[in-house]
Design a protein around this motif. Structure first.
Motif, short mmCIF file in Angstrom:
data_model
loop_
_atom_site.label_atom_id
_atom_site.label_comp_id
_atom_site.label_asym_id
_atom_site.label_seq_id
_atom_site.Cartn_x
_atom_site.Cartn_y
_atom_site.Cartn_z
N LEU A 131 -21.60 -29.22 16.69
CA LEU A 131 -22.96 -29.55 16.31
C LEU A 131 -22.95 -30.19 14.93
O LEU A 131 -22.37 -29.65 13.99
CB LEU A 131 -23.80 -28.27 16.29
CG LEU A 131 -25.25 -28.34 15.89
CD1 LEU A 131 -26.04 -29.14 16.92
CD2 LEU A 131 -25.82 -26.95 15.77
N VAL A 132 -23.57 -31.37 14.82
CA VAL A 132 -23.71 -32.05 13.53
C VAL A 132 -25.19 -31.97 13.17
O VAL A 132 -26.03 -32.52 13.88
CB VAL A 132 -23.24 -33.51 13.61
CG1 VAL A 132 -23.42 -34.20 12.25
CG2 VAL A 132 -21.79 -33.59 14.06
N ASP A 133 -25.47 -31.27 12.08
CA ASP A 133 -26.86 -31.00 11.70
C ASP A 133 -27.13 -31.58 10.31
O ASP A 133 -26.23 -31.69 9.49
CB ASP A 133 -27.10 -29.49 11.70
CG ASP A 133 -28.56 -29.14 11.68
OD1 ASP A 133 -29.39 -29.99 12.03
OD2 ASP A 133 -28.88 -27.99 11.30
N GLY A 134 -28.39 -31.93 10.06
CA GLY A 134 -28.79 -32.38 8.73
C GLY A 134 -28.93 -33.87 8.59
O GLY A 134 -29.11 -34.38 7.48
N GLU B 37 -30.26 -33.50 15.88
CA GLU B 37 -28.98 -32.79 16.01
C GLU B 37 -28.08 -33.57 16.95
O GLU B 37 -28.51 -34.00 18.01
CB GLU B 37 -29.18 -31.39 16.57
CG GLU B 37 -29.86 -30.43 15.64
CD GLU B 37 -29.95 -29.05 16.24
OE1 GLU B 37 -30.11 -28.11 15.46
OE2 GLU B 37 -29.87 -28.90 17.47
N ILE B 38 -26.84 -33.74 16.55
CA ILE B 38 -25.87 -34.46 17.37
C ILE B 38 -24.92 -33.43 17.97
O ILE B 38 -24.34 -32.61 17.25
CB ILE B 38 -25.09 -35.49 16.53
CG1 ILE B 38 -26.07 -36.52 15.96
CG2 ILE B 38 -24.01 -36.15 17.37
CD1 ILE B 38 -25.47 -37.44 14.93
N LEU B 39 -24.78 -33.45 19.29
CA LEU B 39 -23.89 -32.54 20.00
C LEU B 39 -22.72 -33.32 20.57
O LEU B 39 -22.91 -34.35 21.21
CB LEU B 39 -24.63 -31.86 21.16
CG LEU B 39 -25.91 -31.10 20.82
CD1 LEU B 39 -26.60 -30.64 22.09
CD2 LEU B 39 -25.60 -29.93 19.93
N ASP C 279 -20.89 -24.31 18.14
CA ASP C 279 -22.02 -23.58 18.71
C ASP C 279 -21.80 -23.35 20.19
O ASP C 279 -21.28 -24.23 20.89
CB ASP C 279 -23.30 -24.38 18.48
CG ASP C 279 -24.55 -23.61 18.87
OD1 ASP C 279 -24.54 -22.37 18.75
OD2 ASP C 279 -25.53 -24.25 19.27
N SER C 280 -22.19 -22.17 20.68
CA SER C 280 -22.09 -21.89 22.12
C SER C 280 -23.33 -21.20 22.64
O SER C 280 -23.35 -20.73 23.78
CB SER C 280 -20.86 -21.04 22.40
OG SER C 280 -20.99 -19.78 21.77
#
Length: 81
Positions: free
Chosen positions: A26-29, A58-60, A15-16
């Motif tokens: 990005l780690v989503d869910g 959300e983990i960035l 993601d940007s």
């Protein structure tokens, strides 16, 4: 309540948007408490050797670390898309 890693399916994306052109992984869910999400974020950031954050489930992780993040999540027992 936090689900077991085997019962979770996480999405790993690049993601940007709204980041001044810089990319993040990005780690989503993630389903669970904010504390457990922060612990997982810390583990991923240490493994990749970069910075990042955890907000709203959300983990960035800074940079394009998709392959490393996927490998670590699989090693921890998470399902990954």
């Amino acid at each position: 309540e936090t689900l077991d890693p085997g019962n979770q399916m996480l999405k790993v994306l690049l993601d940007s948007k709204n980041r001044k052109g810089k990319v993040v992984t990005l780690v989503d869910g993630f389903v669970g408490s904010e504390e457990d999400a922060k612990d997982l974020a810390k583990t991923l950031k240490q493994y990749c050797g970069t910075g990042g954050s955890c907000k709203d489930g959300e983990i960035l992780v800074q940079g394009d670390m998709r392959e490393k993040v996927k490998k670590k999540l699989v090693d921890l027992g998470y399902g990954v898309k």
